[in-house]
Design a protein around this motif. Sequence first.
Motif, PDB file in Angstrom:
ATOM      1  N   SER A  56       0.847  -1.180   0.000  1.00  0.00           N
ATOM      2  CA  SER A  56       0.000   0.000   0.000  1.00  0.00           C
ATOM      3  C   SER A  56       0.886   1.235   0.000  1.00  0.00           C
ATOM      4  O   SER A  56       1.834   1.314   0.749  1.00  0.00           O
ATOM      5  CB  SER A  56      -0.884   0.008   1.241  1.00  0.00           C
ATOM      6  OG  SER A  56      -1.510   1.266   1.382  1.00  0.00           O
TER       7      SER A  56
ATOM      8  N   SER B 201      -1.952   2.428  -4.373  1.00  0.00           N
ATOM      9  CA  SER B 201      -2.407   1.282  -3.595  1.00  0.00           C
ATOM     10  C   SER B 201      -2.809   0.147  -4.512  1.00  0.00           C
ATOM     11  O   SER B 201      -3.520   0.333  -5.485  1.00  0.00           O
ATOM     12  CB  SER B 201      -3.593   1.681  -2.729  1.00  0.00           C
ATOM     13  OG  SER B 201      -4.048   0.591  -1.972  1.00  0.00           O
ATOM     14  N   GLY B 202      -2.340  -1.050  -4.186  1.00  0.00           N
ATOM     15  CA  GLY B 202      -2.701  -2.211  -4.978  1.00  0.00           C
ATOM     16  C   GLY B 202      -1.593  -2.701  -5.879  1.00  0.00           C
ATOM     17  O   GLY B 202      -1.707  -3.751  -6.473  1.00  0.00           O
TER      18      GLY B 202
ATOM     19  N   LEU C  54      -0.151  -4.927   2.406  1.00  0.00           N
ATOM     20  CA  LEU C  54      -1.544  -5.294   2.646  1.00  0.00           C
ATOM     21  C   LEU C  54      -1.656  -6.788   2.929  1.00  0.00           C
ATOM     22  O   LEU C  54      -2.514  -7.219   3.691  1.00  0.00           O
ATOM     23  CB  LEU C  54      -2.407  -4.932   1.430  1.00  0.00           C
ATOM     24  CG  LEU C  54      -2.519  -3.436   1.113  1.00  0.00           C
ATOM     25  CD1 LEU C  54      -3.377  -3.242  -0.120  1.00  0.00           C
ATOM     26  CD2 LEU C  54      -3.098  -2.676   2.302  1.00  0.00           C
TER      27      LEU C  54
ATOM     28  N   SER D 114     -12.414  -6.933  -0.484  1.00  0.00           N
ATOM     29  CA  SER D 114     -12.160  -5.986   0.600  1.00  0.00           C
ATOM     30  C   SER D 114     -11.114  -6.506   1.579  1.00  0.00           C
ATOM     31  O   SER D 114     -10.363  -5.727   2.172  1.00  0.00           O
ATOM     32  CB  SER D 114     -13.460  -5.682   1.345  1.00  0.00           C
ATOM     33  OG  SER D 114     -14.021  -6.882   1.886  1.00  0.00           O
TER      34      SER D 114
ATOM     35  N   THR E 102      -7.690  -5.603   0.328  1.00  0.00           N
ATOM     36  CA  THR E 102      -7.376  -4.183   0.175  1.00  0.00           C
ATOM     37  C   THR E 102      -7.402  -3.413   1.484  1.00  0.00           C
ATOM     38  O   THR E 102      -6.944  -2.267   1.536  1.00  0.00           O
ATOM     39  CB  THR E 102      -8.360  -3.526  -0.807  1.00  0.00           C
ATOM     40  OG1 THR E 102      -9.704  -3.713  -0.339  1.00  0.00           O
ATOM     41  CG2 THR E 102      -8.216  -4.128  -2.197  1.00  0.00           C
TER      42      THR E 102
ATOM     43  N   GLU F  13      -6.129  -2.037   4.807  1.00  0.00           N
ATOM     44  CA  GLU F  13      -4.792  -1.847   5.329  1.00  0.00           C
ATOM     45  C   GLU F  13      -4.697  -2.402   6.745  1.00  0.00           C
ATOM     46  O   GLU F  13      -5.512  -2.071   7.607  1.00  0.00           O
ATOM     47  CB  GLU F  13      -4.419  -0.360   5.327  1.00  0.00           C
ATOM     48  CG  GLU F  13      -4.262   0.205   3.924  1.00  0.00           C
ATOM     49  CD  GLU F  13      -3.602   1.567   3.934  1.00  0.00           C
ATOM     50  OE1 GLU F  13      -2.785   1.809   4.847  1.00  0.00           O
ATOM     51  OE2 GLU F  13      -3.897   2.382   3.059  1.00  0.00           O
TER      52      GLU F  13
END
Length: 298
Positions: A17, A47-48, A186, A286, A289, A291
């Motif tokens: 992240s 992010s990702g 993450l 979710s 993703t 954190e």
Amino acid sequence: MKKGLLFAFAVAALFASCTGNNANTSEAVTEGEELVVLSDSTECVKSGDVVYIDLDAMFKSSKIFAAEGKPLEAKVEAFQKKMVEKQEELTQLGQSLAYEESRIGQESNKLQSDYSKGLITTMNAQAKSQELEKRAQNLQANAAAYQQKQQKATEELQAEEQALAEEKAKEEARMFWQYAHKWYPLFWAMDAEKDAITTGAIVAFIDELRKLGAKKVGCYVANHLYNKYDYASIRDQMDFTWIPRYGSTKPVYTCDLWQYTSTGSVDGISGNVDLNNITGEGHPPSWFTEEPEPAPEP
């Protein structure tokens, strides 16, 4: 048994992240720690992003290698030497037994031939026959002892090899943590795609990461090696399972993530890109993703 230890935790992967916690990466480094600057190809963009850390390439420049890697390398080299010496010893012993068996057979055939031709008296023939019978009995006993020795040596070497593999796995997990935790991943994944990796080494790697504070720890396991690793027996110990199987056919094994191609494309990235699907058989999007809370320093 392989003649050398092959450790293959070459590349470990994590989703990094680049928002929130890792905005101040340098501040997360405590005194005395190494701050490793990754190359441009692994810098966070948003992010990702998936960041791959090549452990082998970084290993020998790390403090962990100086403290643990060199002694472990010495242990591996000593084990390899011991394994070769043991194999040579057993080979020589086996050759000696085979030679004695051949000699007994030859002498027995000659005794029968000589006796049938009247070249040896009955008394001498009986004495020679008894001698050969005693040698044959000794040979049988020595052959049984050889088999037991061979079995024991194999079991001892396999146990020692497994212990070294697990020690190596833990060492690489510590190195992985050292380089990656400052970016607040993450989730974390061990890359298991080599024949030499053992079930015990996978578990050791994952457990060591958790002890250090890693959250959401899973395994990227090769579809064709799933059964070789007996992965089904350890699957429940993973927070998630990630399986590559390219094409339109999903993996036959239950997994959270399915890497379905290595030749995909993404806007803004040149060249081929690995693409993955969340299968719906495990965690929802979710979960991957969200954190995690920053892990405490070990």
